[in-house]
Design a protein around this motif. Structure first.
Motif, PDB file in Angstrom:
ATOM      1  N   ALA A  42       0.804  -1.222   0.000  1.00 16.21           N
ATOM      2  CA  ALA A  42       0.000   0.000   0.000  1.00 16.21           C
ATOM      3  C   ALA A  42       0.843   1.281   0.000  1.00 16.21           C
ATOM      4  O   ALA A  42       0.578   2.176  -0.816  1.00 16.21           O
ATOM      5  CB  ALA A  42      -0.964  -0.010   1.177  1.00 16.21           C
ATOM      6  N   PRO A  43       1.851   1.429   0.874  1.00 15.97           N
ATOM      7  CA  PRO A  43       2.617   2.690   0.869  1.00 15.97           C
ATOM      8  C   PRO A  43       3.226   2.982  -0.494  1.00 15.97           C
ATOM      9  O   PRO A  43       3.190   4.119  -0.980  1.00 15.97           O
ATOM     10  CB  PRO A  43       3.711   2.442   1.909  1.00 15.97           C
ATOM     11  N   THR A  44       3.748   1.943  -1.125  1.00 19.45           N
ATOM     12  CA  THR A  44       4.363   2.126  -2.439  1.00 19.45           C
ATOM     13  C   THR A  44       3.319   2.573  -3.450  1.00 19.45           C
ATOM     14  O   THR A  44       3.559   3.482  -4.250  1.00 19.45           O
ATOM     15  CB  THR A  44       4.996   0.806  -2.910  1.00 19.45           C
ATOM     16  N   ILE A  45       2.151   1.929  -3.382  1.00 21.35           N
ATOM     17  CA  ILE A  45       1.105   2.270  -4.352  1.00 21.35           C
ATOM     18  C   ILE A  45       0.638   3.701  -4.146  1.00 21.35           C
ATOM     19  O   ILE A  45       0.469   4.464  -5.102  1.00 21.35           O
ATOM     20  CB  ILE A  45      -0.069   1.268  -4.233  1.00 21.35           C
ATOM     21  N   VAL A  46       0.484   4.096  -2.878  1.00 20.71           N
ATOM     22  CA  VAL A  46       0.058   5.467  -2.590  1.00 20.71           C
ATOM     23  C   VAL A  46       1.084   6.453  -3.142  1.00 20.71           C
ATOM     24  O   VAL A  46       0.742   7.426  -3.822  1.00 20.71           O
ATOM     25  CB  VAL A  46      -0.133   5.662  -1.068  1.00 20.71           C
ATOM     26  N   LEU A  47       2.365   6.175  -2.887  1.00 18.51           N
ATOM     27  CA  LEU A  47       3.418   7.063  -3.380  1.00 18.51           C
ATOM     28  C   LEU A  47       3.402   7.133  -4.900  1.00 18.51           C
ATOM     29  O   LEU A  47       3.510   8.201  -5.502  1.00 18.51           O
ATOM     30  CB  LEU A  47       4.783   6.566  -2.919  1.00 18.51           C
ATOM     31  N   LEU A  48       3.267   5.952  -5.518  1.00 25.12           N
ATOM     32  CA  LEU A  48       3.269   5.872  -6.972  1.00 25.12           C
ATOM     33  C   LEU A  48       2.113   6.684  -7.552  1.00 25.12           C
ATOM     34  O   LEU A  48       2.283   7.449  -8.502  1.00 25.12           O
ATOM     35  CB  LEU A  48       3.137   4.401  -7.377  1.00 25.12           C
ATOM     36  N   LEU A  49       0.949   6.531  -6.930  1.00 24.41           N
ATOM     37  CA  LEU A  49      -0.224   7.275  -7.389  1.00 24.41           C
ATOM     38  C   LEU A  49       0.005   8.773  -7.221  1.00 24.41           C
ATOM     39  O   LEU A  49      -0.290   9.563  -8.117  1.00 24.41           O
ATOM     40  CB  LEU A  49      -1.462   6.846  -6.601  1.00 24.41           C
ATOM     41  N   ALA A  50       0.568   9.150  -6.075  1.00 23.46           N
ATOM     42  CA  ALA A  50       0.695  10.572  -5.757  1.00 23.46           C
ATOM     43  C   ALA A  50       1.717  11.257  -6.650  1.00 23.46           C
ATOM     44  O   ALA A  50       1.492  12.384  -7.101  1.00 23.46           O
ATOM     45  CB  ALA A  50       1.071  10.740  -4.290  1.00 23.46           C
ATOM     46  N   ILE A  51       2.872  10.613  -6.881  1.00 24.81           N
ATOM     47  CA  ILE A  51       3.915  11.356  -7.591  1.00 24.81           C
ATOM     48  C   ILE A  51       4.165  10.871  -9.006  1.00 24.81           C
ATOM     49  O   ILE A  51       4.988  11.436  -9.721  1.00 24.81           O
ATOM     50  CB  ILE A  51       5.246  11.384  -6.797  1.00 24.81           C
ATOM     51  N   ASN A  52       3.495   9.809  -9.456  1.00 16.72           N
ATOM     52  CA  ASN A  52       3.660   9.384 -10.845  1.00 16.72           C
ATOM     53  C   ASN A  52       2.347   9.405 -11.615  1.00 16.72           C
ATOM     54  O   ASN A  52       2.220  10.061 -12.628  1.00 16.72           O
ATOM     55  CB  ASN A  52       4.245   7.970 -10.904  1.00 16.72           C
ATOM     56  N   ILE A  53       1.392   8.645 -11.106  1.00 16.13           N
ATOM     57  CA  ILE A  53       0.164   8.438 -11.870  1.00 16.13           C
ATOM     58  C   ILE A  53      -0.696   9.701 -11.895  1.00 16.13           C
ATOM     59  O   ILE A  53      -1.145  10.146 -12.953  1.00 16.13           O
ATOM     60  CB  ILE A  53      -0.642   7.251 -11.296  1.00 16.13           C
ATOM     61  N   PHE A  54      -0.877  10.317 -10.699  1.00 17.87           N
ATOM     62  CA  PHE A  54      -1.701  11.524 -10.667  1.00 17.87           C
ATOM     63  C   PHE A  54      -1.133  12.630 -11.567  1.00 17.87           C
ATOM     64  O   PHE A  54      -1.855  13.175 -12.399  1.00 17.87           O
ATOM     65  CB  PHE A  54      -1.890  12.022  -9.227  1.00 17.87           C
ATOM     66  N   PRO A  55       0.177  12.955 -11.437  1.00 16.23           N
ATOM     67  CA  PRO A  55       0.719  14.005 -12.318  1.00 16.23           C
ATOM     68  C   PRO A  55       0.557  13.662 -13.799  1.00 16.23           C
ATOM     69  O   PRO A  55       0.320  14.546 -14.622  1.00 16.23           O
ATOM     70  CB  PRO A  55       2.197  14.063 -11.938  1.00 16.23           C
ATOM     71  N   LEU A  56       0.679  12.363 -14.116  1.00 14.49           N
ATOM     72  CA  LEU A  56       0.530  11.962 -15.514  1.00 14.49           C
ATOM     73  C   LEU A  56      -0.868  12.333 -16.022  1.00 14.49           C
ATOM     74  O   LEU A  56      -1.011  12.985 -17.055  1.00 14.49           O
ATOM     75  CB  LEU A  56       0.776  10.454 -15.650  1.00 14.49           C
ATOM     76  N   PHE A  57      -1.878  11.937 -15.252  1.00 17.85           N
ATOM     77  CA  PHE A  57      -3.246  12.236 -15.690  1.00 17.85           C
ATOM     78  C   PHE A  57      -3.536  13.733 -15.642  1.00 17.85           C
ATOM     79  O   PHE A  57      -4.224  14.283 -16.487  1.00 17.85           O
ATOM     80  CB  PHE A  57      -4.255  11.442 -14.847  1.00 17.85           C
ATOM     81  N   TRP A  58      -2.948  14.405 -14.651  1.00 14.86           N
ATOM     82  CA  TRP A  58      -3.109  15.855 -14.544  1.00 14.86           C
ATOM     83  C   TRP A  58      -2.511  16.541 -15.774  1.00 14.86           C
ATOM     84  O   TRP A  58      -3.098  17.455 -16.340  1.00 14.86           O
ATOM     85  CB  TRP A  58      -2.440  16.345 -13.252  1.00 14.86           C
TER      86      TRP A  58
END
Lengths: 322, 338
Positions: A42-58
């Motif tokens: 979970a921590p890794t996924i949260v980090l990945l979402l926050a600093i990789n996936i979210f910015p990508l979609f943004w």
């Protein structure tokens, strides 16, 4: 119905479950393997979402707007595919893509050739080969910022060691060896630095490939009267090829997005001769503040790298499966 | 094909030659002969093969093949074929290309049609002709080893050197390939030096067996000679299933033996047993193998194992009388006494 040993175990589990107090059952269920697995990642996924996936979609969202990061309060309008049309029709961007391609092509070619040659030599296991391996690996361990800075000094025409050495060997006066200042030399200056820094990395991967080839295959070839040349082309190269291709992939992706070293050495200059795509992108995003358009450019780059890498990985898998 | 002569072959490994792998081996292999070197791990079998092939350089001694001294010649110039213990196939090539590899050497100048004919002939010989286009990595262990043997056979070298080629296969396949290999060797009239630690392979295939121990050639002779007439305890212990029983001299009173006998070696054929109340021994345990029984016998404190007919009416605990018929006698130094 026949009763398998498994259903006995199931029955036993059922009996045990019925005998367990309700409170405990919940706790035990909460710690199932699946739950623990999720807990760990979970921590890794949260980090990945926050600093990789979210910015990508943004960024994908921004690429369809006229948003400017220096005017956060201005009205944001959707502009459809306008940003993409402008990026793909901008001659400057195509020039920077060409610069990137030139840089990627030559660094990979040189690093693969020199790296493989070094690995081939080190693999001969001569006296002190471990020492030389360590020595060769040093550039790779340095920070790109440090490397960029001290190569700036090395390239200095008046006081730099590089200009002095070239002048000593060729007789060309040092004042003419403007590695970072000359339009013709600057692209090669960054290619030299990148090759100097990352050839050891390619060497290391190639060395792993060469070490994975068992000695007895060479012995068999020797008994079969294969010359060294034939052994090299029919055993060494095909068997090390997946490793070489992997090194090329890693270096290709890295150099496609090369920024730090170029920014420190030339900042894209002189003129825009060393302005690789990432530098253009940075200028567009943080100097011209054209956030929407630069987002579109970033997405174009992302799709290009992702697509090329995927095609390449398919080819790599085919080579591996032979 | 040619004969091969080793003279005083010596090779050491390790720091300053600490470990002597091969120690003064003299051996002559006649043209068309199948010689098996038998010995435990570390006896110097593989090193001997590698010295003949030229993969290793001897510290002392000479190899000559077909009367030609081989000193200083690279493996390629020796005209030998080698089958390695590991399947040393070229993994990125097909079976066909693997078999053709040795023939495509520029030194041979062989035209494509001849190569093709030879490859197909050998593929049929080792029964791999249905898989010629398969990648060598897609084969089973038995198929890989057949290709490896085939790759040696496509050439017509002076001598075939084989290093435990069947050891990594399962028992059934090993049995089949053993027969095939012997048949092929006979058909080709090939000179073959074969290394193994499997006594059955040695006994069934060899014209002559050489017993190696600690780098020395202890005894060489036909399988029959080696079995019936071992030079010392070591050779006697290598062959025979179940293992030879080694009894201290004087265990059985009244046995006539040569002076100086320390140990008596008794195989099944040297042991006579009969059910007898008050006999000198008793059955301790019986292993039923189906076609035969292994009888574990206790003679005082000494344990013996011998074969018996499965129909023999004995049970554990039964008393028996045990006597020896012409056993083997060994002296204090382990050498055979006659």
């Amino acid at each position: 119905m026949t009763t398998s040993p498994n259903s006995y175990a199931d029955k036993a589990a059922e009996v045990a479950a019925r005998a367990t107090p309700e409170r405990l059952v919940v706790r035990v269920r909460a710690l199932s393997d699946r739950a623990i697995a999720w807990l760990f990642i979970a921590p890794t996924i949260v980090l990945l979402l926050a600093i990789n996936i979210f910015p990508l979609f943004w960024a994908i969202y921004l690429s369809f707007t006229n948003f400017r990061a220096n005017r956060p309060n201005a009205e944001v309008k959707h502009v459809g595919l306008d940003n993409y049309t402008r990026v793909l029709n901008d001659p400057d961007i195509w020039v920077s893509m060409q610069t990137t391609a030139h840089f990627v092509f030559w660094t990979i070619l040189l690093q693969t050739l020199i790296g493989f040659a070094l690995a081939y030599l080190i693999d001969r296991k001569f006296r002190g080969h471990a020492f030389w391996t360590t020595l060769i690996l040093i550039p790779m361990m340095l920070s790109p910022a440090v490397v960029g800075n001290f190569w700036r000094f090395l390239y200095e025409p008046q006081i730099g060691l590089f200009a002095y050495a070239v002048s000593f060997l060729t007789g060309i006066p040092t004042s003419e060896i403007q590695m970072l200042g000359s339009v013709n030399l600057a692209p090669w200056a960054i290619i030299i630095v990148d090759t100097w820094m990352w050839t050891p990395y390619v060497m290391l991967i190639c060395l792993a490939g060469l070490r994975s080839i068992p000695d007895y295959i060479y012995e068999a070839a020797e008994v079969d009267r294969a010359s060294n040349w034939r052994q090299f082309w029919s055993i060494t190269v095909p068997m090390a090829l997946p490793f070489i291709m992997l090194a090329v992939l890693f270096r290709g992706i890295e150099n496609f997005k090369m920024f730090d070293m170029v920014n420190l050495l030339t900042g894209g200059g002189p003129g825009s001769t060393t302005e690789v795509a990432s530098i253009t992108l940075k200028r567009d995003a943080f100097e011209a503040w054209a956030t929407g358009r630069s987002s579109a450019f970033a997405i174009v780059l992302f799709v290009a790298v992702f697509g090329l890498a995927n095609i390449y990985v398919k080819a790599l898998n085919r080579v591996k499966q032979r | 094909m040619a004969d091969v002569t080793l003279k005083g072959m010596t090779k050491s490994f390790g720091k300053g030659g600490a470990k002597r792998a091969v120690d003064g081996i003299d051996l002559h292999i006649a043209d068309g002969e199948f010689v098996v070197l038998l010995g435990p791990t570390g006896a110097g079998k593989t090193t001997t093969l590698r010295l003949i092939a030229g993969i290793e350089t001897p510290d002392a001694g000479t190899v000559s093949i077909g009367g030609r001294p081989m000193a200083g010649l690279a493996p390629a110039s020796r005209d030998v074929a080698f089958v390695f213990q590991q399947y040393s196939l070229y993994p990125h090539l097909t079976v066909y290309e693997n078999l053709a590899f040795p023939l495509r050497s520029p030194a041979r100048r062989m035209d494509a049609a001849t190569i093709d004919a030879r490859v197909r002939e050998v593929a049929k010989m080792v029964r791999i002709d249905h898989k010629l286009e398969s990648r060598s990595t897609r084969l089973s262990g038995g198929e890989m080893q057949r290709v490896a043997i085939g790759r040696a056979l496509v050439r017509r070298p002076s001598i075939y050197l084989m290093d435990e080629p069947l050891s990594s296969l399962d028992a059934k396949l090993r049995g089949e390939l053993r027969l095939e290999l012997k048949r092929i060797q006979k058909d080709l009239g090939a000179t073959l030096l074969y290394v193994t630690h499997d006594q059955i392979e040695a006994m069934t295939m060899a014209d002559r067996i050489g017993i190696l121990a600690e780098g020395r050639l202890v005894q060489i002779g036909t399988p029959r000679e080696i079995y019936a007439d071992p030079a010392n305890l070591h050779v006697a212990a290598r062959l025979g299933q179940p293992h030879i029983n080694l009894l201290p001299a004087g265990l059985l009173p009244g046995v006539e033996m040569p002076p100086g006998t320390k140990t008596i070696g008794a195989r099944t054929e040297h042991i006579a047993i009969a059910r007898e109340e008050g006999g000198n021994a008793r059955i301790d345990w019986i292993e039923h193998l189906g076609d035969q029984n292994h009888l574990h016998i206790k003679l005082g404190e000494q344990k013996l194992v011998t074969l018996a007919d499965p129909d023999m009416a004995v049970a554990p605990g039964d008393p028996i009388s045990l006597s020896l018929k012409n056993p083997l006698y060994f002296g204090r130094d382990g050498q055979r006494l006659v």
